[in-house]
Design a protein around this motif. Structure first.
Motif, PDB file in Angstrom:
ATOM      1  N   ASN A  20      -1.064   7.060 -12.081  1.00  0.00           N
ATOM      2  CA  ASN A  20      -0.463   6.677 -10.801  1.00  0.00           C
ATOM      3  C   ASN A  20       0.339   5.389 -10.861  1.00  0.00           C
ATOM      4  O   ASN A  20       1.248   5.198 -10.042  1.00  0.00           O
ATOM      5  CB  ASN A  20      -1.553   6.529  -9.738  1.00  0.00           C
ATOM      6  CG  ASN A  20      -2.182   7.852  -9.349  1.00  0.00           C
ATOM      7  OD1 ASN A  20      -1.861   8.898  -9.925  1.00  0.00           O
ATOM      8  ND2 ASN A  20      -3.084   7.816  -8.394  1.00  0.00           N
TER       9      ASN A  20
ATOM     10  N   THR B 162       3.599   7.127  -2.714  1.00  0.00           N
ATOM     11  CA  THR B 162       2.352   6.433  -2.462  1.00  0.00           C
ATOM     12  C   THR B 162       1.501   7.321  -1.562  1.00  0.00           C
ATOM     13  O   THR B 162       1.598   8.540  -1.598  1.00  0.00           O
ATOM     14  CB  THR B 162       2.605   5.033  -1.853  1.00  0.00           C
ATOM     15  OG1 THR B 162       1.369   4.382  -1.611  1.00  0.00           O
ATOM     16  CG2 THR B 162       3.417   5.095  -0.582  1.00  0.00           C
ATOM     17  N   SER B 163       0.669   6.740  -0.743  1.00  0.00           N
ATOM     18  CA  SER B 163      -0.207   7.465   0.168  1.00  0.00           C
ATOM     19  C   SER B 163      -0.532   6.555   1.333  1.00  0.00           C
ATOM     20  O   SER B 163      -0.495   5.320   1.202  1.00  0.00           O
ATOM     21  CB  SER B 163      -1.501   7.868  -0.553  1.00  0.00           C
ATOM     22  OG  SER B 163      -2.531   8.182   0.362  1.00  0.00           O
TER      23      SER B 163
ATOM     24  N   GLU C  24      -2.796   3.600   0.923  1.00  0.00           N
ATOM     25  CA  GLU C  24      -2.422   2.273   0.430  1.00  0.00           C
ATOM     26  C   GLU C  24      -2.810   1.193   1.433  1.00  0.00           C
ATOM     27  O   GLU C  24      -3.018   0.035   1.065  1.00  0.00           O
ATOM     28  CB  GLU C  24      -0.916   2.220   0.136  1.00  0.00           C
ATOM     29  CG  GLU C  24       0.005   2.424   1.328  1.00  0.00           C
ATOM     30  CD  GLU C  24       0.264   1.147   2.126  1.00  0.00           C
ATOM     31  OE1 GLU C  24       0.294   0.067   1.514  1.00  0.00           O
ATOM     32  OE2 GLU C  24       0.429   1.252   3.356  1.00  0.00           O
TER      33      GLU C  24
ATOM     34  N   LYS D   5      -2.415   3.476  -5.125  1.00  0.00           N
ATOM     35  CA  LYS D   5      -1.304   3.762  -4.232  1.00  0.00           C
ATOM     36  C   LYS D   5      -0.702   2.490  -3.645  1.00  0.00           C
ATOM     37  O   LYS D   5       0.503   2.433  -3.372  1.00  0.00           O
ATOM     38  CB  LYS D   5      -1.768   4.705  -3.121  1.00  0.00           C
ATOM     39  CG  LYS D   5      -2.172   6.092  -3.615  1.00  0.00           C
ATOM     40  CD  LYS D   5      -0.983   6.927  -4.067  1.00  0.00           C
ATOM     41  CE  LYS D   5      -0.693   6.946  -5.533  1.00  0.00           C
ATOM     42  NZ  LYS D   5       0.463   7.789  -5.908  1.00  0.00           N
TER      43      LYS D   5
END
Length: 256
Positions: free
Chosen positions: A104, A125-126, A129, A156
């Motif tokens: 990642n 990302t997500s 984060e 992330k």
């Protein structure tokens, strides 16, 4: 027409991103970790111009990915889509790196360093984060009690720091982070709330659009909305420290 490279595009959001791009008339280079997955990717998106191969869980595979992708370029944009989730115990890679951090975080860093800089870079990302925490003394969870979900959330956040650091260092290009949403994929799971098309649309827009709202840099997007990221992502000292650690672990600096 643009030429775009998408990591982790043999299935899921990456594959959907490729489909939307070729539908819009762009040239796409896919990525898969091995020959078998490459054949599957090519079958799924037959309009793609080629498939780069390399296992992003190892430094050797990251270098292989950069080499095979570069040979199929050059690119107007690169979408760093590849990633893994938060299941199970701490898993070291063949290089002794923590698995989530390697794929990642180190992989997009090293590909950025090795492949040259296109006009546009998109780092996935997500939303998790927002609960990530920067821990520069233990990025790979070697000393803390393992927490898979926190390790994923942290990774992330590091992706956002990477996107913002690249944007700051190279103001001539556009480097942004994207939260695709909780998407129904192998990673997101069947309980996810959102479908594939919306999970890919922002990456497509940032990689190709002439919309002034897409021609920005150092931003965090979800569904084409410019949002605020985790406050730590904007800390330039943390950004530079992360780059320095990634450079040490990979033996490769970002280009001057």
């Amino acid at each position: 027409m643009a030429t775009i490279f998408i990591t982790g595009s043999s299935d899921g959001i990456g594959q959907e991103t490729a489909r939307q791009l070729v539908r819009d008339g762009h040239q796409v280079i896919l990525h898969a970790r091995n020959e078998a997955r490459a054949d599957q990717a090519a079958d799924a998106v037959p309009e793609a111009r080629g498939v780069a191969i390399g296992d992003l869980s190892t430094l050797e595979g990251m270098h292989q990915t950069a080499e095979t992708a570069t040979a199929l370029g050059p690119y107007d944009a690169v979408v760093h889509n590849a990633g893994v989730g938060s299941g199970g115990a701490r898993q070291p890679t063949g290089d002794g790196l923590e698995h989530i951090f390697a794929i990642n975080v180190l992989a997009p860093y090293l590909l950025t360093a090795l492949m040259g800089l296109p006009e546009r870079l998109v780092y996935l990302t997500s939303g998790l984060e927002s609960v990530g925490r920067v821990n520069l003394d233990d990025l790979q969870w070697e000393h803390r009690r393992w927490n898979a979900m926190q390790a994923y959330s942290d990774s992330k956040l590091y992706d956002v720091l990477l996107a913002f650091a690249v944007a700051r260092r190279y103001p001539q290009l556009r480097s942004n982070a994207v939260d695709p949403g909780w998407i129904k994929t192998k990673l997101g799971g069947p309980s996810a709330s959102d479908n594939l098309p919306i999970g890919a649309s922002t990456q497509v827009w940032l990689a190709t659009s002439d919309d002034p709202a897409a021609q920005v840099t150092g931003r965090y997007f979800k569904w084409k909305q410019d949002l605020r990221a985790n406050p730590e992502a904007y800390d330039e000292t943390l950004q530079e420290s992360l780059l320095a650690i990634c450079a040490k672990l990979t033996g490769t600096l970002l280009p001057a």
